[in-house]
Design a protein around this motif. Sequence first.
Motif, short mmCIF file in Angstrom:
data_model
loop_
_atom_site.label_atom_id
_atom_site.label_comp_id
_atom_site.label_asym_id
_atom_site.label_seq_id
_atom_site.Cartn_x
_atom_site.Cartn_y
_atom_site.Cartn_z
N ALA A 1 87.90 24.33 100.98
CA ALA A 1 89.30 23.98 101.20
C ALA A 1 89.91 24.82 102.31
O ALA A 1 90.63 24.32 103.18
CB ALA A 1 90.10 24.16 99.90
N ARG A 2 89.62 26.12 102.30
CA ARG A 2 90.15 27.00 103.35
C ARG A 2 89.63 26.60 104.73
O ARG A 2 90.40 26.47 105.69
CB ARG A 2 89.76 28.44 103.04
CG ARG A 2 90.24 29.43 104.10
CD ARG A 2 89.57 30.78 103.97
NE ARG A 2 90.12 31.73 104.92
CZ ARG A 2 89.42 32.60 105.63
NH1 ARG A 2 88.10 32.65 105.49
NH2 ARG A 2 90.01 33.43 106.47
N ASP A 3 88.31 26.44 104.83
CA ASP A 3 87.71 26.10 106.11
C ASP A 3 88.26 24.77 106.62
O ASP A 3 88.66 24.66 107.79
CB ASP A 3 86.19 26.04 105.96
CG ASP A 3 85.46 26.03 107.30
OD1 ASP A 3 86.03 25.57 108.30
OD2 ASP A 3 84.30 26.50 107.33
N ALA A 4 88.32 23.78 105.74
CA ALA A 4 88.77 22.45 106.15
C ALA A 4 90.25 22.46 106.56
O ALA A 4 90.63 21.86 107.57
CB ALA A 4 88.54 21.45 105.02
N ALA A 5 91.08 23.14 105.79
CA ALA A 5 92.51 23.18 106.12
C ALA A 5 92.73 23.86 107.46
O ALA A 5 93.60 23.45 108.25
CB ALA A 5 93.27 23.90 105.01
N LEU B 1 94.65 30.58 98.48
CA LEU B 1 95.95 30.89 99.07
C LEU B 1 95.96 30.62 100.57
O LEU B 1 96.90 30.02 101.11
CB LEU B 1 96.29 32.35 98.79
CG LEU B 1 97.58 32.90 99.40
CD1 LEU B 1 98.79 32.09 98.94
CD2 LEU B 1 97.76 34.37 99.06
N ASP B 2 94.90 31.04 101.25
CA ASP B 2 94.82 30.79 102.69
C ASP B 2 94.76 29.30 102.98
O ASP B 2 95.38 28.80 103.92
CB ASP B 2 93.61 31.51 103.27
CG ASP B 2 93.73 31.77 104.77
OD1 ASP B 2 94.87 31.72 105.29
OD2 ASP B 2 92.71 32.02 105.42
N ALA B 3 94.01 28.58 102.16
CA ALA B 3 93.94 27.13 102.31
C ALA B 3 95.32 26.50 102.18
O ALA B 3 95.73 25.66 102.99
CB ALA B 3 92.98 26.53 101.29
N ALA B 4 96.06 26.93 101.16
CA ALA B 4 97.40 26.37 100.93
C ALA B 4 98.34 26.72 102.08
O ALA B 4 99.15 25.87 102.52
CB ALA B 4 97.95 26.90 99.61
N GLU B 5 98.26 27.93 102.58
CA GLU B 5 99.13 28.32 103.68
C GLU B 5 98.79 27.57 104.96
O GLU B 5 99.61 27.49 105.88
CB GLU B 5 99.05 29.83 103.90
CG GLU B 5 99.69 30.61 102.75
CD GLU B 5 99.61 32.11 102.91
OE1 GLU B 5 98.87 32.58 103.81
OE2 GLU B 5 100.29 32.83 102.15
N ARG B 6 97.59 27.00 105.02
CA ARG B 6 97.18 26.19 106.18
C ARG B 6 97.35 24.70 105.91
O ARG B 6 96.88 23.87 106.69
CB ARG B 6 95.74 26.51 106.55
CG ARG B 6 95.55 27.96 107.02
CD ARG B 6 94.09 28.30 107.27
NE ARG B 6 93.92 29.72 107.53
CZ ARG B 6 94.07 30.31 108.73
NH1 ARG B 6 94.38 29.57 109.78
NH2 ARG B 6 93.90 31.61 108.86
N GLY B 7 98.00 24.35 104.79
CA GLY B 7 98.37 22.97 104.55
C GLY B 7 97.68 22.27 103.41
O GLY B 7 98.03 21.12 103.08
N ALA C 1 80.42 26.78 103.13
CA ALA C 1 81.54 25.92 103.53
C ALA C 1 81.34 25.41 104.96
O ALA C 1 81.59 24.24 105.25
CB ALA C 1 82.85 26.69 103.41
N GLU C 2 80.90 26.29 105.86
CA GLU C 2 80.61 25.85 107.23
C GLU C 2 79.55 24.76 107.26
O GLU C 2 79.70 23.74 107.94
CB GLU C 2 80.14 27.03 108.08
CG GLU C 2 81.24 27.88 108.65
CD GLU C 2 80.73 28.88 109.69
OE1 GLU C 2 81.56 29.56 110.29
OE2 GLU C 2 79.49 28.97 109.88
N HIS C 3 78.47 24.99 106.51
CA HIS C 3 77.40 24.00 106.48
C HIS C 3 77.88 22.68 105.88
O HIS C 3 77.49 21.60 106.34
CB HIS C 3 76.22 24.52 105.66
CG HIS C 3 75.42 25.58 106.37
ND1 HIS C 3 74.65 26.50 105.70
CD2 HIS C 3 75.29 25.87 107.69
CE1 HIS C 3 74.06 27.30 106.58
NE2 HIS C 3 74.44 26.94 107.79
N ALA C 4 78.74 22.76 104.86
CA ALA C 4 79.26 21.55 104.23
C ALA C 4 80.06 20.72 105.24
O ALA C 4 79.90 19.49 105.33
CB ALA C 4 80.14 21.92 103.04
N LEU C 5 80.90 21.38 106.01
CA LEU C 5 81.71 20.64 106.97
C LEU C 5 80.88 20.14 108.15
O LEU C 5 81.20 19.10 108.74
CB LEU C 5 82.88 21.51 107.43
CG LEU C 5 83.93 21.64 106.31
CD1 LEU C 5 84.87 22.79 106.58
CD2 LEU C 5 84.72 20.34 106.17
#
Length: 505
Positions: free
Chosen positions: A26-30, A167-173, A370-374
């Motif tokens: 979620a963080r990486d994607a956001a 939290l970082d994911a949420a702050e990025r949308g 997460a990087e590999h997933a995206l």
Amino acid sequence: MPAPEIDTGPYDLLIVGGGINGAGIARDAAGRGLKVLLVEQDDLASHTSSASTKLIHGGLRYLEYGEFRLVREALIERERLLAIAPHIIWPLEFVLPQKGSPRPAWMVRLGLFLYDHLGGRKKLPATRTIRLDGDAKGDGLKPGMGRAFVYSDCWVEDSRLVALNALDAAERGATIRTQTRLTAAHRTAAGWRATIEDADGARDVDARVLVNAAGPWVGDVLGKAGSARNDRGVRLVKGSHIIVPRLYEGGHAFLLQNADRRVIFAIPYEQDFTLIGTTDLPWAEAPGKAAISPEETRYLLDTVAAFFSRPVSEADVVWSYAGIRPLYDDHAANASAVTRDYVLDVDGDEQRPAMLSIFGGKITTYRKLAEHALEKLAPFLERPGTAWTAAAALPGGDIAGGDFDAFVTGLERTYPKLPAALLRRLARAYGTRVTTLLGPDTATTPADLGEDFGGGLFSAEVEYLVATEWAKTADDILFRRSKLGLHVPPGTAERIDAYLAKPSA
């Protein structure tokens, strides 16, 4: 962070599971500008991700099973994570006694040589050898332990790592919804239509891609997704830990080798305790809350008795926890030998919207996973973005030079009327975000922090966790956002739940 209303989408990603892998994706994607919805049926990190041995490590014992790729990736990630989260991750020395080892010294030393060099180690010290009888690191052990190797890895506050990624994911949308479960999903012409349910009822949302990061429930989510392929296997393994009063002085940990070739960690924990674990047992029941068995407790206590001079019994166990690890089924005969590597399975093509299911993995490699997933999902996304998380600090981790002690010294100057021990604990939990919790007033005293629940917990922190980190219950606060449950007086959980029930909380 207050929960935003859920719109119906379409989202780029609907992520099911609020453990470390789901939160990391979620963080990486956001951060790539993708529209993300993450749903978690319970609290963030409420299962496997808060039941780890709490280490950021390469996994020394995995070399024995030929997991060189995994160990190398984990060792590289170890130093990256230490740099982006120096408040919740810090170096930890491990003492590995050789007396009674089922592995010859040359084999262990070779493994440690590889461990020192596989990942391009820069910050942590190299392995060295000591004589335990003449070194302070042998204090607390039985006499005559002889030689030991000393190597370094890192400690992590595991459940806080999950919360900070969310939290970082949420702050990025991103939209993060706890206490929300997936009940069904099916493919449409444009992607996925999923039904999710929370306390307010069920609703449908649309997403281009479905990410199954449900951990032990990965198979259940596959079953709820109509037409999903389900030919990958997950092997559930239970790992249990006990907490006992502190067995020895010093800030180092021990890696203890049993005659059955299992290794057990003994780690300083919450100042006053020692963490002992972990076991590895096959889990054949449905996923859910697991508890340590009497046999596991006895196994861990027997290990303690074999190495430490202080007698420890079941009566000394102040707390225990167990987690179910969702490992990829590589058909290893021994649960301890099952691979900890991860498998990312993409079910989709040009005609069928994609579903990514995650099997296996370990907390140390979550960011790279997460990087590999995206990367795998890029063909299914209109604007997949580029990787960015390798050097980006997690919330509170932007400590100058990563110098935590200097940061704490600065806090003591800013808040001279607050106890030093309280400031250090808050700095460990929140890093530079601690000033948001405490406010800028240099005259702050403990009385200014609101109701005192004991153990250094005040209502100001409770309210911060509710407003910012999705805490909803006393358990969320005492055993996941912190480990203050080991320090507060009896009845504190009930007091917190009553406080949270008030409209003003």
